[in-house]
Every structure is written in structure tokens, then in C-alpha cells.
Design a protein around this motif. Structure first.
Motif, PDB file in Angstrom:
ATOM      1  N   GLY A  92     -17.188  33.589 -24.145  1.00  0.00           N
ATOM      2  CA  GLY A  92     -16.787  32.274 -24.624  1.00  0.00           C
ATOM      3  C   GLY A  92     -17.950  31.481 -25.180  1.00  0.00           C
ATOM      4  N   LEU A  93     -19.130  31.618 -24.581  1.00  0.00           N
ATOM      5  CA  LEU A  93     -20.321  30.957 -25.108  1.00  0.00           C
ATOM      6  C   LEU A  93     -20.683  31.499 -26.488  1.00  0.00           C
ATOM      7  CD1 LEU A  93     -22.565  30.711 -21.909  1.00  0.00           C
ATOM      8  CD2 LEU A  93     -21.221  28.900 -22.993  1.00  0.00           C
ATOM      9  N   LEU A 112     -22.279  23.689 -24.568  1.00  0.00           N
ATOM     10  CA  LEU A 112     -22.408  24.977 -23.888  1.00  0.00           C
ATOM     11  C   LEU A 112     -22.278  24.823 -22.382  1.00  0.00           C
ATOM     12  CD1 LEU A 112     -25.402  26.375 -25.974  1.00  0.00           C
ATOM     13  CD2 LEU A 112     -23.079  27.288 -25.989  1.00  0.00           C
ATOM     14  N   PHE A 169     -18.624  23.851 -21.379  1.00  0.00           N
ATOM     15  CA  PHE A 169     -17.741  25.006 -21.541  1.00  0.00           C
ATOM     16  C   PHE A 169     -17.942  26.003 -20.398  1.00  0.00           C
ATOM     17  CE2 PHE A 169     -16.647  29.215 -23.085  1.00  0.00           C
ATOM     18  CZ  PHE A 169     -15.407  28.995 -23.661  1.00  0.00           C
ATOM     19  N   GLY A 226     -13.710  28.518 -27.207  1.00  0.00           N
ATOM     20  CA  GLY A 226     -15.127  28.279 -27.430  1.00  0.00           C
ATOM     21  C   GLY A 226     -15.421  27.883 -28.864  1.00  0.00           C
ATOM     22  N   VAL A 255     -18.531  29.563 -28.750  1.00  0.00           N
ATOM     23  CA  VAL A 255     -19.085  28.229 -29.016  1.00  0.00           C
ATOM     24  C   VAL A 255     -20.190  28.313 -30.064  1.00  0.00           C
ATOM     25  CG1 VAL A 255     -20.279  26.235 -28.030  1.00  0.00           C
ATOM     26  CG2 VAL A 255     -18.519  27.403 -26.701  1.00  0.00           C
ATOM     27  N   THR A 284     -17.004  34.229 -19.505  1.00  0.00           N
ATOM     28  CA  THR A 284     -17.800  33.022 -19.738  1.00  0.00           C
ATOM     29  C   THR A 284     -18.826  33.233 -20.832  1.00  0.00           C
ATOM     30  OG1 THR A 284     -17.504  32.363 -17.412  1.00  0.00           O
ATOM     31  CG2 THR A 284     -19.280  31.299 -18.645  1.00  0.00           C
TER      32      THR A 284
END
Length: 274
Positions: free
Chosen positions: A180-181, A125, A128, A94, A184, A177
Motif C-alpha cells: 500500500g505504501l 505515508l 496510511f 494508497g 501511495v 502495508t
């Protein structure tokens, strides 16, 4: 004799910058990086492989567990134990999604093509999340079923229909998820790969065990609200933490952290030069 006049051919319609086109552009950039495939493979191997190791070791040692250890044993979270390590790899990916363009200078070309800027962040975003969620969901199901096969060799496994099993399996993918955001957003906020990765690893992998070393009067009121423990409550990874939050409450708090960081990254993208 009349002069011959020509009319220039009408120019084709200019392509507008739309969120859909930005999404396609971001997906092309995402899949064209070799680091994407390598990091995804590393994350899946960690998630499935370590989950299998934890299940196999637990199955072989279960006969030595005392009554308290057997009472606290959870076959679901045992098979998903690799999630807490895989989340770091997904988080690193990310960070790279956002910071990589800043390190190469390509972000200037992206922002020139999309002068409104924010659609670039929304595109990163969305791409990803759209890739990571199905990949992590598949890995989560594989981890669960493989772990239960290993645990069932000693008759201590459960099925997917067991209470909390499906929620934990899907919750592991949701946790990964959203984490991971956050990666980012850290990459977009710091615009530096090393700083983004160090911050993500510190928040998800270093601070939680350090916080647990604090006096119980402090750690009991602090550790449940750390991003890693709050999100892990959804798949059972925080079951041993003091005063662990309810599953969906913890996940909502993790989403809140992500929203705040995304907002900060969006503010910096709009206010400062690339």
C-alpha cells in the motif's frame, strides 16, 4: 490634557508547522473521505471472504487430491489466499491518498500551509501505514482462524502455533502495508489516479502471471524478484514460484522497492510544481 494612548494587545503565538500537526491534518483528510471506508471494507471482504471460499472449496475437494497435491497442500496459505486480491484494493486506496488531492487541486492548499513540502508526504505515508497495518492484521487473523475452522471440518487444519503460521499471518499484514505504501508513492509520483492504479495493478496483478509464461530459464530468474512474489514469500503466497526467496529476504526486497519509489516521489515533490 494628555492624549490617551493604547497599546495593541499582544498577538497570540503563531502556530508552527510541525510534523505532528501535519500528521493530524493528514489523518483528518484520510478519515473524511468516503472512498476510504468503502475501499477498506472492500479490501477486508476480499481478504476474509475469498480466504474462506478457498478454504471451503479445498476442504470439500481434498479427498480427490493425489499424493503430490496433498504433499504440497498448505493450510496456512490456503486460508490467507484472499491476500493476493485484497492487496490490489489496499494499493488503490494508497494511490488515492496521494493522487486525490492533485485531482481536486487541494494539494496547493496543503503545500501552501506546509511550504517545506516533504512533511506532507511523510504524513500521508505514516497515516496510511498506521491505519492499514492494524486493519489488515485483524483481517489476516480472521482469515486464518475462519479458514482453519473450515479446513478442520475435514481434519486438515492447523493451529496458530504451527510452524510458520504466526509469521504468515503477521507477514500478510506487513506485505499489504508495504504494498500500500508503494501505492501511495505511485500516486505522489504520477499525480494521476488512473496512472497510479494502472501501474500498481500491472505490477502486482498482471506482470507476475505473464512473467511465468516466459521460458523457464528466464522466468525462474525473474519472477522471484518481482515485488508481488518477493513480498508474498513472507506469508507463503509465493510457495509455488520457481526459486522463491526466503521469507524475510523477499520482504526486505519489497521494502527496497518501496524506499526507491518513495524517494522518487519525494524528489518530484521537492523539484516540481504542484
Amino acid at each position: 490634557m494628555s492624549a490617551l494612548t493604547t497599546t495593541p494587545a499582544a498577538a497570540g503565538p503563531a502556530l508552527k508547522v510541525t510534523q505532528g500537526r501535519v500528521l493530524r491534518s493528514e489523518f483528518t483528510k484520510f478519515r473524511s473521505l468516503r472512498s476510504t471506508a468503502y475501499t477498506l471494507l472492500t479490501a477486508v471482504v476480499l481478504m476474509v471472504g475469498l480466504g474462506a471460499v478457498f478454504a471451503a472449496v479445498t476442504a470439500s475437494q481434498y479427498h480427490t487430491f493425489n499424493a503430490a497435491a496433498r504433499a504440497s497442500f498448505n493450510p496456512i496459505t490456503t486460508s490467507l489466499g484472499g491476500v493476493m486480491f485484497a492487496v490490489v484494493a489496499f494499493g488503490v486506496l494508497g494511490v488515492l491518498v496521494a493522487s486525490g488531492e492533485y485531482s481536486t487541486g487541494m494539494i496547493r492548499a496543503s503545500l501552501t500551509a506546509v511550504p517545506r513540502r516533504l512533511p506532507v508526504l511523510w504524513g500521508k505515508l505514516a497515516v496510511f501505514a498506521g491505519v492499514i497495518f492494524p486493519v489488515s492484521l485483524i483481517a489476516s487473523f480472521i482469515s486464518f482462524f475462519l479458514g482453519q475452522v473450515l479446513l478442520n471440518s475435514h481434519h486438515i487444519g492447523v493451529s496458530i502455533s504451527a510452524p510458520g503460521a504466526l509469521r504468515s499471518v503477521v507477514g500478510a499484514a506487513l506485505y499489504i502495508t508495504v504494498a500500500g505504501l508503494i501505492g501511495v508513492s505511485l500516486g505522489a509520483l504520477f499525480r494521476n489516479t488512473a496512472a497510479g492504479i494502472a501501474t500498481f495493478a500491472g505490477v502486482f496483478f498482471v506482470i507476475p502471471p505473464l512473467a511465468s509464461l516466459l521460458p523457464s530459464s528466464i522466468s525462474g530468474n525473474l519472477t522471484p524478484y518481482l515485488p508481488s512474489n518477493a513480498g508474498a514469500a513472507l506469508w507463503g503466497g509465493a510457495q509455488n514460484a520457481q526459486n522463491a526467496l526466503a521469507p524475510w529476504t523477499g520482504f526486505a526486497l519489497l521494502c527496497g522497492y518501496a524506499v526507491v519509489l518513495i524517494a522518487a516521489a519525494a524528489w518530484r515533490l521537492r523539484r516540481s510544481d504542484a
